[in-house]
Each structure stands twice: as structure tokens, then as C-alpha cells.
Enzyme design. Structure first.
Site, PDB file in Angstrom:
ATOM      1  N   ARG A  95     -14.532  13.729  -3.788  1.00  0.00           N
ATOM      2  CA  ARG A  95     -13.675  13.581  -2.595  1.00  0.00           C
ATOM      3  C   ARG A  95     -14.444  14.183  -1.420  1.00  0.00           C
ATOM      4  NH1 ARG A  95      -7.283  14.796  -1.815  1.00  0.00           N
ATOM      5  NH2 ARG A  95      -7.291  12.878  -3.027  1.00  0.00           N
ATOM      6  N   HIS A 154      -9.357   5.005  -0.691  1.00  0.00           N
ATOM      7  CA  HIS A 154      -8.743   5.875  -1.722  1.00  0.00           C
ATOM      8  C   HIS A 154      -8.381   4.973  -2.916  1.00  0.00           C
ATOM      9  CE1 HIS A 154      -6.945   9.176  -3.593  1.00  0.00           C
ATOM     10  NE2 HIS A 154      -5.887   9.393  -2.841  1.00  0.00           N
TER      11      HIS A 154
END
Ligand code: CP
Ligand code: NVA
Length: 339
Positions: free
Chosen positions: A127, A155
């Protein structure tokens, strides 16, 4: 060192072999999967969800024994990070969480981090901010599997859980209509990709300055199947009218905090209220990737109301991430793999 078991897969692991053989080395974007692989991932996730109650007797309880997942997170996370930790644990594997300052900071080039981790682990979930940082990992390695655990741009792990939730709550994905209200951001991009590949009609409502770029819409339309329709409008009511699901995400994503005041002003009128939900189908569900800001992008009574499925989405992060890991790791022959 993380070592792959040389024992033959047990019968139960063979049961997932048809699915696991199909995923590639990277999952940076939903577009890295073929539509068939995406569908298979959701089917596998549904099965893993049903089998979870079996605990250590679940057919996949040892499927990733000897495998390690590295979690490299530059931004906060509950669902994605903890979902991956529990997923690996329930699949018999391990997790390593090097501090982000050591792995993603300025101490050494990302390529050196990647080439070090490649010697130890099977897969890294990352991330971070710019999507290009993930590409540096991919380009520096040949064997390390890399999963996008959220970037500024996409995402894709979230989209898997979102589609499983629509399937469960709306009876199907194909032919249903989802309205996304708010920022044309990372969540919206991945949802758009997945929706088009699965035949889910999507209506996006964003202020003009925050709409998804035309190139993103074009890329999604190129992978559309089953007649999926994608439209972008500015009026939330137009998007929501007759929809089966209404989706909101934060107006200010991680990393955009300095722009919060300006964003709050720009998104006035894009809050999901009970009045807006009343424009959707009577049985329409409310969706949000969480974390949510009550009173900002969604009213508390909608988020807490009977049509909210946000905790189904959160739960499904686990099942879909398990399926993804199995599909990326489970079908590889040990002698073609480093770990
Ligand atoms: N939806 C989601 O990605 O949640 P986290 O930021 O808690 O991982
Ligand atoms: N768009 C949000 C999603 C958080 C899960 C962000 O990037 O902060």
C-alpha cells in the site's frame, strides 16, 4: 527461510487447482485479471467463505504452508492489512511486516528492497502513494508476486469484495446497476474495472473536477462484457434513480488531507442521505469501503440503517483476499518457484 513444501498437494488442494492456475504474477489492477479469472476468484471466495467454519479442517487450511506474504504499508489500514494477515494464517502460511520506513522509505532504492524480499517471500502486498512505485517492484523482480493493497490510483482488492457483496445481496452482479456517488478516486477506478468485466452497470456521479478521467472510462469500456453500461454524470439523483446499490467513499483520500477544506466544499450535494437513497430501488443496498466519515459523504442513519451492507463488504475483504492469494500462489509448481 520461507520454503515450499515438497510434499504432494493433498486432494483438497487439488480441488482449487483449476482456479489457482489462472492468476498471474501481479495484481496491481483488476485489469491484470481476465474476466474469467475475476469470476473464478469470486466463486472461490464464496466457497472459502462457506468453508471457513471448518477452521483447521477446511480443505485449504494448509494450502499455503511454507509460503510467506510480506506486507509493506506506507499508509494506514485495518481491513486490507489485517485481512491479509488472517488470510495467510487461515491458509497455513506466514506474514512478515517490515516497518514501512525500512521497506518503503529513503533508506535504499525500492528495487533493492524488492530483490531482497524476492529471496525470502512468495508475495508482497504493498500500500503506497504513486502506482509507479509498484511498477518498480515488478520490474526489479521476476518471481515475486505483487499485490496492490491500495495506491492513489487503484484499490483492486476492494473491488473483489464489493462485487462479491453485490452478488450476495442483489442475487447477481450481471445486469444489476450500481451508482457510485462522490470522488472519482482509486476505489471508483477499480470498481469501474470490475463492474464492466462482470456485466454490472455503473453510474458514476462526481463533480466535474473530480470525475474519473475519460481514459479510465475508455479502458473499462474496452473490457466490458454482457452489455455492461458505464455512464458518468454530475447529478447524484440521476445516477441513483432505480439503482440496485449506492456506493460512497470518502471525499478526501489518504494523502489528500491538505486539500480537505476545498474538497468538502466541492462535494457538497454528493452526500448519500436517506432522501438520496429513496431515489434508488426500494431494496437497494448502501455500500462503502470504510473507513467512513458520518455526516460527510454519508449520513449516519444511512450507514447504520437496515440497507447498509458495509460490514458484509468488510467481511468479504478476507474471503476475496484469501481467494486471490490462492490463485496467485497455489497453482505454481515448486521447481518453477523460488520459495
Ligand atoms: N477499505 C479499506 O481498504 O480499508 P483499510 O484502509 O482499513 O484497509
Ligand atoms: N479512497 C480512500 C480509500 C480508503 C480505503 C483512500 O484512498 O484513502
Amino acid at each position: 527461510m520461507d520454503t515450499t513444501s515438497t510434499t504432494k498437494p493433498v486432494q483438497s488442494e487439488n480441488a482449487v487447482a483449476a482456479d489457482v492456475a489462472r492468476a498471474g504474477r501481479t495484481y496491481l489492477s483488476v485489469l491484470d485479471l481476465s474476466p474469467e479469472t475475476l469470476e473464478a476468484c469470486l466463486v472461490l471466495a464464496g466457497r472459502l467463505k462457506r468453508e471457513r467454519r471448518l477452521g483447521p479442517d477446511a480443505p485449504t487450511a494448509r494450502a499455503l504452508a511454507g509460503r510467506t506474504l510480506a506486507l509493506l504499508f506506507d499508509k494506514p489500514s485495518l481491513r486490507t492489512r489485517t485481512g491479509f494477515e488472517i488470510a495467510m494464517q487461515e491458509l497455513g502460511g506466514h506474514v512478515s511486516c517490515p516497518p514501512s520506513a525500512d521497506a518503503l522509505g529513503t533508506r535504499e532504492p525500492l528495487a533493492d528492497v524488492a530483490r531482497t524480499l524476492e529471496r525470502w517471500v512468495s508475495v508482497a502486498a504493498i500500500r503506497t502513494f504513486e502506482h509507479t512505485r509498484l511498477r518498480e517492484f515488478v520490474e526489479a523482480t521476476t518471481r515475486l508476486r505483487i499485490v496492490n493493497a491500495l495506491t492513489n490510483e487503484e484499490h483492486p482488492c476492494q473491488a473483489l469484495a464489493d462485487c462479491l457483496t453485490v452478488q450476495e445481496r442483489c442475487g447477481a452482479v450481471r445486469g444489476r446497476t450500481l451508482a457510485y456517488v462522490g470522488d472519482g478516486n482509486n476505489v471508483a477506478t477499480s470498481l469501474t474495472h470490475a463492474a464492466m468485466m462482470l456485466g454490472l452497470n455503473l453510474r458514476l456521479a462526481s463533480p466535474e473536477k473530480f470525475a474519473l478521467p475519460e481514459e479510465t472510462l475508455d479502458a473499462a469500456r474496452r473490457v466490458a462484457r454482457h452489455g455492461a453500461q458505464l455512464v458518468q454524470v454530475h447529478d447524484p439523483v440521476e445516477a441513483v434513480r432505480g439503482a440496485d446499490a449506492v456506493y460512497a467513499d470518502v471525499w478526501t483520500s489518504m494523502g489528500q488531507e491538505a486539500d480537505q477544506t476545498h474538497r468538502r466544499a466541492a462535494f457538497q450535494g454528493y452526500r448519500v442521505t436517506s432522501a438520496l437513497m429513496a431515489e434508488a430501488n426500494d431494496d437497494a443496498v448502501f455500500m462503502h469501503c470504510l473507513p467512513a466519515h458520518r455526516g460527510e459523504e454519508v449520513d449516519a442513519n444511512v450507514l447504520e440503517g437496515p440497507r447498509s451492507v458495509v460490514f458484509d463488504q468488510a467481511e468479504n475483504r478476507l474471503h476475496t483476499q484469501k481467494a486471490l492469494l490462492l490463485m496467485m500462489l497455489g497453482g505454481v509448481e515448486p521447481d518453477h518457484d523460488n520459495v
